[in-house]
Design an enzyme around this catalytic site. Structure first.
Site, PDB file in Angstrom:
ATOM      1  N   HIS A 241     -13.185 -12.373  -2.118  1.00 60.17           N
ATOM      2  CA  HIS A 241     -14.215 -12.566  -3.140  1.00 60.17           C
ATOM      3  C   HIS A 241     -14.038 -13.935  -3.786  1.00 60.17           C
ATOM      4  O   HIS A 241     -12.989 -14.568  -3.657  1.00 60.17           O
ATOM      5  CB  HIS A 241     -14.156 -11.449  -4.186  1.00 60.17           C
ATOM      6  CG  HIS A 241     -14.846 -10.191  -3.739  1.00 60.17           C
ATOM      7  ND1 HIS A 241     -16.111  -9.834  -4.145  1.00 60.17           N
ATOM      8  CD2 HIS A 241     -14.440  -9.209  -2.883  1.00 60.17           C
ATOM      9  CE1 HIS A 241     -16.452  -8.690  -3.579  1.00 60.17           C
ATOM     10  NE2 HIS A 241     -15.459  -8.284  -2.808  1.00 60.17           N
TER      11      HIS A 241
ATOM     12  N   THR B  57     -10.206  -7.390  -3.988  1.00 59.48           N
ATOM     13  CA  THR B  57     -11.328  -6.710  -4.626  1.00 59.48           C
ATOM     14  C   THR B  57     -11.825  -7.427  -5.875  1.00 59.48           C
ATOM     15  O   THR B  57     -13.028  -7.537  -6.106  1.00 59.48           O
ATOM     16  CB  THR B  57     -10.921  -5.263  -4.991  1.00 59.48           C
ATOM     17  OG1 THR B  57     -10.472  -4.607  -3.800  1.00 59.48           O
ATOM     18  CG2 THR B  57     -12.078  -4.496  -5.596  1.00 59.48           C
TER      19      THR B  57
ATOM     20  N   HIS C   5     -10.738  -9.546   3.359  1.00 61.87           N
ATOM     21  CA  HIS C   5     -12.030  -9.421   2.679  1.00 61.87           C
ATOM     22  C   HIS C   5     -11.910 -10.181   1.351  1.00 61.87           C
ATOM     23  O   HIS C   5     -11.309  -9.693   0.401  1.00 61.87           O
ATOM     24  CB  HIS C   5     -12.316  -7.928   2.453  1.00 61.87           C
ATOM     25  CG  HIS C   5     -13.568  -7.615   1.705  1.00 61.87           C
ATOM     26  ND1 HIS C   5     -14.623  -6.942   2.284  1.00 61.87           N
ATOM     27  CD2 HIS C   5     -13.938  -7.851   0.413  1.00 61.87           C
ATOM     28  CE1 HIS C   5     -15.581  -6.770   1.377  1.00 61.87           C
ATOM     29  NE2 HIS C   5     -15.190  -7.311   0.239  1.00 61.87           N
TER      30      HIS C   5
ATOM     31  N   GLU D 102      -8.421  -0.610  -1.282  1.00 66.85           N
ATOM     32  CA  GLU D 102      -9.070  -1.178  -2.467  1.00 66.85           C
ATOM     33  C   GLU D 102      -8.031  -1.701  -3.466  1.00 66.85           C
ATOM     34  O   GLU D 102      -7.014  -1.069  -3.720  1.00 66.85           O
ATOM     35  CB  GLU D 102      -9.950  -0.117  -3.139  1.00 66.85           C
ATOM     36  CG  GLU D 102     -10.773  -0.672  -4.283  1.00 66.85           C
ATOM     37  CD  GLU D 102     -11.589   0.399  -4.997  1.00 66.85           C
ATOM     38  OE1 GLU D 102     -12.466   0.036  -5.800  1.00 66.85           O
ATOM     39  OE2 GLU D 102     -11.344   1.599  -4.758  1.00 66.85           O
TER      40      GLU D 102
ATOM     41  N   TYR E  15     -10.016   0.782   4.207  1.00 64.43           N
ATOM     42  CA  TYR E  15      -9.983  -0.212   3.133  1.00 64.43           C
ATOM     43  C   TYR E  15      -8.855   0.120   2.169  1.00 64.43           C
ATOM     44  O   TYR E  15      -8.732   1.272   1.726  1.00 64.43           O
ATOM     45  CB  TYR E  15     -11.276  -0.167   2.324  1.00 64.43           C
ATOM     46  CG  TYR E  15     -12.361  -1.127   2.719  1.00 64.43           C
ATOM     47  CD1 TYR E  15     -12.208  -2.503   2.561  1.00 64.43           C
ATOM     48  CD2 TYR E  15     -13.574  -0.663   3.211  1.00 64.43           C
ATOM     49  CE1 TYR E  15     -13.225  -3.377   2.895  1.00 64.43           C
ATOM     50  CE2 TYR E  15     -14.599  -1.529   3.547  1.00 64.43           C
ATOM     51  CZ  TYR E  15     -14.419  -2.886   3.386  1.00 64.43           C
ATOM     52  OH  TYR E  15     -15.429  -3.742   3.719  1.00 64.43           O
TER      53      TYR E  15
ATOM     54  N   ARG F  73     -24.134  -4.224   2.896  1.00 65.00           N
ATOM     55  CA  ARG F  73     -23.400  -3.251   2.076  1.00 65.00           C
ATOM     56  C   ARG F  73     -22.826  -3.934   0.832  1.00 65.00           C
ATOM     57  O   ARG F  73     -23.336  -3.776  -0.261  1.00 65.00           O
ATOM     58  CB  ARG F  73     -22.293  -2.583   2.910  1.00 65.00           C
ATOM     59  CG  ARG F  73     -21.779  -1.256   2.310  1.00 65.00           C
ATOM     60  CD  ARG F  73     -20.799  -1.406   1.175  1.00 65.00           C
ATOM     61  NE  ARG F  73     -19.566  -2.070   1.551  1.00 65.00           N
ATOM     62  CZ  ARG F  73     -18.614  -2.403   0.681  1.00 65.00           C
ATOM     63  NH1 ARG F  73     -18.753  -2.142  -0.618  1.00 65.00           N
ATOM     64  NH2 ARG F  73     -17.524  -3.034   1.081  1.00 65.00           N
ATOM     65  N   ASP F  74     -21.816  -4.754   1.000  1.00 69.99           N
ATOM     66  CA  ASP F  74     -21.201  -5.393  -0.169  1.00 69.99           C
ATOM     67  C   ASP F  74     -22.119  -6.455  -0.768  1.00 69.99           C
ATOM     68  O   ASP F  74     -22.167  -6.639  -1.987  1.00 69.99           O
ATOM     69  CB  ASP F  74     -19.860  -6.015   0.238  1.00 69.99           C
ATOM     70  CG  ASP F  74     -18.837  -5.957  -0.883  1.00 69.99           C
ATOM     71  OD1 ASP F  74     -19.053  -5.195  -1.839  1.00 69.99           O
ATOM     72  OD2 ASP F  74     -17.817  -6.660  -0.800  1.00 69.99           O
TER      73      ASP F  74
END
Length: 505
Positions: A207, A177, A205, A144, A142, A14-15
């Site tokens: 990045h 995000t 999550h 975001e 989530y 997905r991501d």
């Protein structure tokens, strides 16, 4: 000490698919879903975004069908939206049972993107969660832009979490995000939330925009988060997501109080498959899965490895189904060359070894890339010794390719003084050449290695009208060889690479 079990959710499908230029086919998504859950043993997989395309719907249908049959259906998750039930309808058609509901985790996003008040947003979220529950769909949420929310509108984040604590939500997902967090902020933000809501489950999550994703993951774990979102090869939008292989190795080696269910030995295999499916190359120096990370170049390191493994650490390649190698180049010493000679079953006296070492250094100064497979030829050239001459030589060949006719090849090969000739047809000139060669070796009852990769490029320092380099990877009963050929003609360079393979076997 009892270890704390952390959930690993892989979001490559997905991501990770948000990597520029990457799109998995239906069959590729299904194959990877099976591999991630059954072979790699991740706890959950996020496989798609709802409402994206017909192809996405078909892929999720196939994954959920397989997952139901194999009792994995609650491990398959889909990104959904606050859209008055449209995503829920899509998930019902797809057969999915877990939604990861995308909501606004910062006041900035809520105000300027949705143009709504917190109360309005929360009411719509409650409606979607209720609808999901009615239809037997489990909900994770989530937040975001949560990281910027904690920086700039912390009161809103806690207002949101107070609301979610009243809802039938299984997990709350905290994404950085835009990849803006430092490790210190990650620890402080996650700890503040975990301490305030000890009964709730929180995933982090991360990045990698500042190359801090692994450090941030470590700090999120130290702060008490219960799950992580990772991707194979760190795939993802912009600089990508926190990479699965690196995070698993770091947890296993530096965080003894924490455990995952991920099978380390499968990481490299999955990494290579994802790279093959996407065409998204793995940097040679990428930790754990890169081509060079278990390759020693400096001669002093090879010497130390021979003397009680002085340059080894806990990051042993065997953990990941790999093997340590010793590169040959201008920084190589005798120890590097000795290590490679041992693998080839060759021995040299000190004077011979000194001459070969000097030649490899000279080639390295010219930016020549020397491999273990080149050693027999360097030895033959330097020492001018019959004992190291090629045992197999392609003495001549004729290749033909005409419109309307199948390509053909006639080949003459000298093997240990005996001459053999064969001809064959194939799908192309090189394929016909290989078919003829197989016929030659069939008479000697020798099965040639399988060709598993074939790459053509202009060598470093050359230009388009100069030499062509063909690099071929062979599989000989589970052992891989790489050989190279250099010529102005692509097919001839491939034949030269093939001749090297014949002498290696």
């Amino acid at each position: 000490m009892k270890k704390r079990k952390i959930e690993i959710m892989d979001t490559t499908l997905r991501d990770g698919e948000q990597t520029s230029g990457v799109s998995f086919s239906v069959s590729e998504k299904l194959s990877l879903a099976k591999l991630l859950l059954e072979e790699l043993k991740v706890d959950r997989i996020e496989v798609a975004s709802a409402r994206v395309s017909d192809g996405e719907l078909l892929a999720v249908k196939q994954i959920t069908s397989w997952a139901k049959d194999n009792k994995y259906i609650n491990k398959v998750e889909v990104l959904s939206f606050v859209d008055k039930g449209v995503s829920i309808d899509w998930m019902l058609e797809a057969g999915a049972k877990v939604q990861n509901l995308l909501t606004k985790g910062s006041l900035n996003h809520l105000t300027h993107q949705l143009k709504k008040t917190p109360t309005e947003h929360f009411e719509e979220i409650a409606s979607v969660i209720a609808l999901a529950t009615q239809n037997g769909i489990e909900t994770n949420v989530y937040l975001e832009d949560w990281s910027n929310g904690m920086r700039n509108s912390k009161y809103y984040v806690f207002q949101f979490l107070d609301f979610l604590a009243t809802q039938p939500v299984k997990r709350i997902l905290l994404p950085d995000t835009l990849g803006v967090l430092t490790h210190n902020e990650t620890f402080d933000f996650v700890k503040a939330i975990v301490d305030k809501y000890p009964e709730l489950h929180f995933d982090f999550h991360g990045h990698n925009d500042y190359d801090l994703s692994v450090a941030n993951v470590m700090e999120a774990l130290r702060a008490g988060c219960h799950g992580l979102h990772l991707t194979v090869n760190g795939m993802g939008e912009r600089a990508g997501n926190a990479p699965l292989a690196s995070v698993v190795a770091v947890i296993n080696d530096f965080m003894p109080e924490i455990e995952t269910g991920v099978k380390e030995s499968a990481l490299y295999k999955v990494s290579k498959l994802v790279s093959a499916f996407t065409g998204f190359g793995i940097p040679a120096n990428k930790p754990i899965v890169g081509a060079n990370v278990f390759t020693q170049t400096a001669g002093i390191h090879a010497d130390g490895d021979s003397k009680n493994n002085l340059y080894f650490n806990d990051l042993l390649p065997e953990r990941f189904g790999r093997k340590r190698q010793y590169a040959l180049g201008k920084t190589s010493g005798k120890a590097n060359i000795q290590k490679n000679l041992q693998e080839l079953g060759l021995t040299l006296n000190n004077d011979e070894l000194k001459k070969v070492t000097q030649r490899i250094i000279e080639l390295g100064d010219k930016k020549e890339r020397v491999t273990k497979d080149d050693l027999p030829y360097i030895i033959s050239d330097v020492l001018d010794s019959e004992g190291y001459q090629s045992k197999a030589k392609i003495t001549s060949y004729l290749l033909s390719h005409a419109k309307g006719l199948q390509p053909s090849a006639a080949v003459s090969v000298e093997i240990e003084g005996e001459l053999y000739e064969e001809h064959a047809q194939g799908d192309g000139q090189f394929d016909a050449f290989m078919n003829a060669l197989k016929r030659v070796y069939k008479t000697k009852q020798i099965e040639l290695p399988k060709l598993i990769d074939y790459a053509v490029r202009i060598p470093p320092g050359s230009n388009s009208d100069a030499l062509c380099e063909t690099i071929i990877t062979w599989d000989n009963q589970g052992k891989e060889y790489i050989t190279r050929g250099l010529d102005s003609d692509q097919t001839v360079s491939a034949i030269k690479a093939t001749e090297k393979m014949l002498n290696i076997i």
